[in-house]
Design an enzyme around this catalytic site. Structure first.
Site, PDB file in Angstrom:
ATOM      1  N   CYS A 148       5.234  35.914   2.026  1.00 27.26           N
ATOM      2  CA  CYS A 148       4.681  35.900   0.676  1.00 27.26           C
ATOM      3  C   CYS A 148       4.198  37.288   0.292  1.00 27.26           C
ATOM      4  O   CYS A 148       3.454  37.925   1.042  1.00 27.26           O
ATOM      5  CB  CYS A 148       3.511  34.910   0.588  1.00 27.26           C
ATOM      6  SG  CYS A 148       2.627  35.003  -0.990  1.00 27.26           S
TER       7      CYS A 148
ATOM      8  N   CYS B  48       4.195  32.326  -2.419  1.00 27.81           N
ATOM      9  CA  CYS B  48       3.889  30.932  -2.064  1.00 27.81           C
ATOM     10  C   CYS B  48       4.014  30.010  -3.253  1.00 27.81           C
ATOM     11  O   CYS B  48       3.499  30.279  -4.329  1.00 27.81           O
ATOM     12  CB  CYS B  48       2.447  30.806  -1.574  1.00 27.81           C
ATOM     13  SG  CYS B  48       2.128  31.502   0.018  1.00 27.81           S
TER      14      CYS B  48
ATOM     15  N   CYS C 112      -2.242  29.853  -1.434  1.00 28.06           N
ATOM     16  CA  CYS C 112      -2.054  31.301  -1.514  1.00 28.06           C
ATOM     17  C   CYS C 112      -3.369  31.996  -1.885  1.00 28.06           C
ATOM     18  O   CYS C 112      -3.741  32.993  -1.269  1.00 28.06           O
ATOM     19  CB  CYS C 112      -0.976  31.594  -2.554  1.00 28.06           C
ATOM     20  SG  CYS C 112      -0.341  33.271  -2.515  1.00 28.06           S
TER      21      CYS C 112
ATOM     22  N   CYS D 256       0.087  37.035  -0.214  1.00 32.39           N
ATOM     23  CA  CYS D 256      -0.868  36.735   0.855  1.00 32.39           C
ATOM     24  C   CYS D 256      -0.288  36.923   2.239  1.00 32.39           C
ATOM     25  O   CYS D 256      -0.979  36.791   3.233  1.00 32.39           O
ATOM     26  CB  CYS D 256      -1.382  35.297   0.719  1.00 32.39           C
ATOM     27  SG  CYS D 256      -0.188  34.058   1.282  1.00 32.39           S
TER      28      CYS D 256
ATOM     29  N   GLY E 194       7.494   1.683   2.888  1.00 34.46           N
ATOM     30  CA  GLY E 194       8.821   2.162   2.497  1.00 34.46           C
ATOM     31  C   GLY E 194       9.591   1.198   1.615  1.00 34.46           C
ATOM     32  O   GLY E 194      10.643   1.548   1.093  1.00 34.46           O
TER      33      GLY E 194
END
Lengths: 369, 280, 262
Positions: free
Chosen positions: B245, B270, B276, B248, B36
């Site tokens: 979606c 998606c 997807c 899908c 970080g």
């Protein structure tokens, strides 16, 4: 039925063809040569070399041609090329005192040893469009005095310094020690003088011009005078390891500006004038002067002056002076951001729904009274 | 970027010279040692503009090898123009196999999304980062933010979250949502939607973050705790949709909103094109 | 307070000297501040009193002398010998600093609640409701309407901003508070109310404080002991009432005599 859009590759290929076509323009019009750009748009070439940090007139001209005259784009091209070049080491510091001068002026004295050499400049022209330039036609060469490379002009600054009236120029790194290099290491703050000057030399001329201008209008005024501006040729020397002595590898044109600024003194040091410094490739007085004004402004803390104007704010100036970085980040907003935007949409819709609900409830409550 | 510029042998493998790669790798190792923490590095000028992913490209160029398989996405899709451009760049200068499949990739360079397909050990995510400093909009000075990180003085960040709740009734940050890494450094996960933040927590993959213009690299080693900042009584939440979606049927992925006709009719699809396609 | 009475001064200065170039702002300042005491530093502008305060609070570095603070966290410490990290932590937990201009001591761009809550959040408070409740209680204590909790200090009057600054400082229960002309620039009636507030809080919370002021009336109301500064030096010191009722030094006498009768 929605079909997901494909074909990004093809679209890109077509876009590249279109820009190449636009760049060439009308095929009935003669194509620009690099020599024409170098010779007749020489000041553009100078700027691209300076901010591209690479002295090569042909490459800069090529970049300008490829970028259709967009100088920031040309600077980007030249820098990207520069990154790939192998490095042999650092040159010997340029000796601008022994410059073969084409132009040298000073604002601090009416006359100086060696004289005020006006040279080639737009300063004394009247800004009236010359329509004779619209047609081609040759003009005779201007008469010039023979160049005497042995006769170099003493610096005004040296004269003032000898009497203790002007602070001595800051010392560079000791002989043999590597200098900081902004193209190899990230900028760290507070910045050393070498990093600061490199940043300003590569910095956008417009940005520095505005900042320098602001100091003259009261945002951190440091009472500048042009100690000296000189433009001309200097040799570039390098000491190859195998030889152990300096050889001249090139001759380049530079513009140098020494500003003489507000005097300062302290408990131990009597008052003396202070310096600002600017340097650019080719003939670039506006850039060198703006750089010198900003250099001096950024020394405010060093000279115990109050530093509350933008030009005196080191972080502000040095972080935003690079036009390649600035152009990239500003223009990157054109890239798709629809996912982030989608997140915002979801939130804004939810917040609006809450407000609406609250208003409806308030209206009902009021109606009930 | 005209093809004619990149001739065989004119550039080193993966474009960067070996010195530069070494310098970047050192920065990466340092970054991994302090999860970080933003490591300054001597970023180079690249043939793509700053803002177009030069940081991510430099990180990828420093680590990629001939055995790698590279996936590049932007907004979750492999076929957005910028992803296409970067993938072509590496295919040319690194002579490396490329893929659109998350599962097959060894290196995934991304702008603004984490793939829906769970990552595995051995994969590397390279994030493109515009502003690496999570405190930047609260404190513009680099000299000050560096000190705040060093001294763990993160009050100003918590204040901004408090203020968001006071003003909007919730933490209104939706992307680039700040996280605490390994309990020590607050980090910007790049402008991914907060929906993707949970995927970073103890991910088996290595996460590398590259900011080219700002010249910073940071990293999250595999299995490192990454916690999104919040309040005990206003815990971190991800986005959700009422729709699924349209192609899908997925209810678990991040959905893009498409406006499909002049009347403003909307469809949700998606964002992750690979995910997807696999479901259809 | 447990432990022996007068165990140790909470703040001590020995030979404190601060220069700006060739000008000496304060010279050879010696004093001890005891727990629960309010020490006033009075003098005209240019006397060096604000410079002294800034050195004591670690905001400026003196050229000579030392300042010792008896901290709860580390025991007695040399204020300028501490690492910057420790000094910054102390100033956010054990100290308070009330600036003359409240804008210097507040975040003007966030709400009053956020301003007060910041010190709590900085040391780990993570319950929004609790932080908010505590902030509201403090607004009450400094006599600001609780419905102003979400307003930004830009919408507050000068007097309210000063109260908010006091609340922001005191929420972390500091042991030592530095105050620089806390009522300067405020209307007389507003001043009076804030002085009353400060007196009450200092008493209830058993604060130690160093208070800089040019106003002898403020000094009389708030301080137990007084140091009179002129030209960077302390020319007289003692119990406040004694110094003001029976000034010994000519400069003090002049100051006292110049108070306009109301």
């Amino acid at each position: 039925m929605y079909v997901a859009v494909k074909g990004g590759e093809t679209a890109i290929a077509h876009s590249l063809d279109l820009i190449a076509d636009k760049r060439r323009g009308d095929r009935d019009v003669a194509e620009l040569s690099l020599e024409q750009i170098d010779q007749q748009l020489g000041l553009a070439v100078d700027r691209v070399m300076t901010e591209g940090s690479c002295y090569d007139r042909a490459l800069a001209a090529l970049a300008i041609k490829q970028a259709r005259g967009d100088l920031v784009e040309a600077i980007f091209l030249l820098r990207a090329y520069r990154t790939t070049l192998p490095r042999f080491g650092d040159s010997v510091p340029l000796d601008t005192t022994s410059m073969v001068v084409e132009r040298r002026i000073s604002g601090t004295f009416k006359d100086i040893p060696g004289g005020q050499v006006l040279g080639p400049t737009y300063d004394y022209t009247h800004r009236l469009l010359d329509f004779s330039l619209a047609a081609s036609g040759e003009r005779p060469h201007a008469p010039t005095a023979p160049i005497d490379s042995a006769h170099t002009l003493p610096r005004v600054g040296d004269i003032l310094e000898r009497d203790g009236l002007l602070e001595p120029p800051p010392k560079g790194p000791p002989q043999g020690e590597k200098s900081d290099d902004l193209t190899r290491q990230p900028l760290t703050l507070p910045a050393s003088r070498p990093l600061r000057l490199q940043n300003l030399a590569r910095g956008d001329e417009g940005f520095l011009l505005a900042l320098g201008y602001s100091t003259q209008r009261g945002y951190g005024n440091n009472h500048p005078f042009v100690g000296e501006i000189r433009f001309g040729g200097v040799p570039v020397c390098f000491v190859p390891e195998e030889l152990g002595f300096a050889v001249e590898i090139a001759d380049i044109d530079v513009t140098e500006c020494d500003m003489v600024n507000q005097f300062a003194g302290s408990h131990d040091v009597p008052p003396q004038f202070t310096r600002g410094y600017g340097l650019a490739f080719g003939h670039a007085e506006r850039k060198a002067m703006a750089m010198a004004l900003v250099d001096r402004a950024l020394r405010a803390q060093e000279l115990s002056e109050s530093a509350d104007s933008p030009a005196q704010d080191e972080e502000f100036v040095l972080a935003h002076s690079d036009n390649v970085e600035a152009s990239g980040f500003v223009q990157h907003l054109k890239l798709p951001h629809y996912v982030d935007f989608q997140s915002e949409l979801v939130t804004v819709r939810a917040l609006r729904a809450e407000v609406e609900q609250r208003n409806r409830r308030a209206a009902l409550d009021q109606a009930a009274e | 970027m005209p093809d004619s510029n990149i001739q065989e042998g004119a550039y080193n493998y993966a474009y960067l010279d070996e010195q530069t790669k070494r310098m970047i790798r050192r920065a990466i190792l340092k970054a991994m040692a302090v999860p970080g923490y933003q490591v300054p590095f001597g970023g180079r000028e690249m043939p793509l503009p700053y803002g177009w992913g030069t940081g991510g490209i430099q990180v990828t160029a420093a680590i990629i090898g001939q055995d790698d398989t590279l996936k590049v996405i932007d907004q979750g899709a492999d076929d957005t123009t910028n992803a296409v451009s970067i993938r072509r760049f590496f295919a040319r200068v690194a002579d490396v196999a490329t893929t659109t499949s998350t599962a097959e990739a060894t290196i995934i360079q991304t702008r603004h999304r984490v793939p829906e397909t769970p990552l595995r050990e051995g994969q590397i995510m390279v994030f493109q980062v515009p502003i690496p400093e999570p405190l930047r909009m609260l404190e513009p000075r680099e000299t000050e933010t560096r000190t705040l990180h060093a001294l763990s003085e993160y009050g100003v960040m918590q204040v901004s979250l408090y203020e968001s709740i006071a003003r909007h009734g919730r933490i209104a940050k939706t992307y680039n949502y700040p996280v605490m890494v390994n309990g020590r450094y607050i980090m910007s996960p790049s402008p991914i939607p907060k929906f993707d933040n949970p995927k970073l927590d103890r991910s088996p993959a290595l996460q590398l973050y590259g900011a080219g213009r700002e010249k910073r690299i940071y990293a999250v080693p595999p299995y490192t705790p990454v916690k999104s900042l919040d309040f005990d009584d206003h815990p971190f939440e991800v986005e959700s949709w009422t729709e699924c979606c349209a192609l899908c049927g997925s209810r678990q992925s991040f959905l893009d909103e498409m406006i499909v006709d002049d009347a403003g009719k909307r469809m949700f699809i998606c964002s992750d094109t690979d995910w997807c396609e696999r479901r259809r | 307070m447990s432990g022996p009475l007068l165990a140790a001064p909470i703040l001590s200065s020995r030979g404190l000297t601060k220069r700006f170039g060739s000008r000496i702002a304060c010279r050879d300042i010696d004093f001890d501040l005891w727990p629960g005491e309010v020490l006033g530093v009075v003098g005209e502008s240019g006397s060096g009193k604000t410079t002294l305060l800034n050195c004591l609070a670690g905001r400026m570095t003196p050229e000579g002398g030392s300042i010792t603070y008896d901290s709860a966290a580390y025991g007695p410490v040399d204020v300028h010998g501490l690492s910057e990290a420790r000094r910054r932590l102390l100033s956010r937990t054990e100290w308070g600093f009330v600036n003359q201009d409240a804008r210097d001591g507040l975040r003007m761009g966030v709400s009053a609640g956020a301003n007060i809550g910041e010190r709590l959040m900085a040391v780990g408070a993570r319950h929004y409701g609790d932080i908010r409740r505590t902030a509201a209680q403090w607004l009450d204590r400094v006599e600001i309407e609780q419905d102003r909790l979400d307003d930004r200090p830009t919408t507050y009057s000068g007097g309210m901003r000063q109260r908010l600054q006091i609340a922001r400082n005191l929420v972390s229960k500091p042991r030592l508070v530095f105050m620089d002309e806390p009522t300067g620039g405020l209307d007389v009636s507003v001043q009076a109310r804030i002085l009353d507030l400060l007196r009450g809080l200092v008493g209830t919370l058993n604060l130690s404080a160093v208070l800089v002021t040019h106003d002898l009336g403020v000094a009389r109301l708030l301080t137990h002991r007084l140091m009179v500064m002129q030209g960077g030096r302390v020319v007289e010191d003692g119990l406040t009432d004694q110094v003001l009722d029976d000034p010994q030094h000519a400069y003090t006498q002049m100051l006292v005599a110049s108070i306009l009768p109301v």
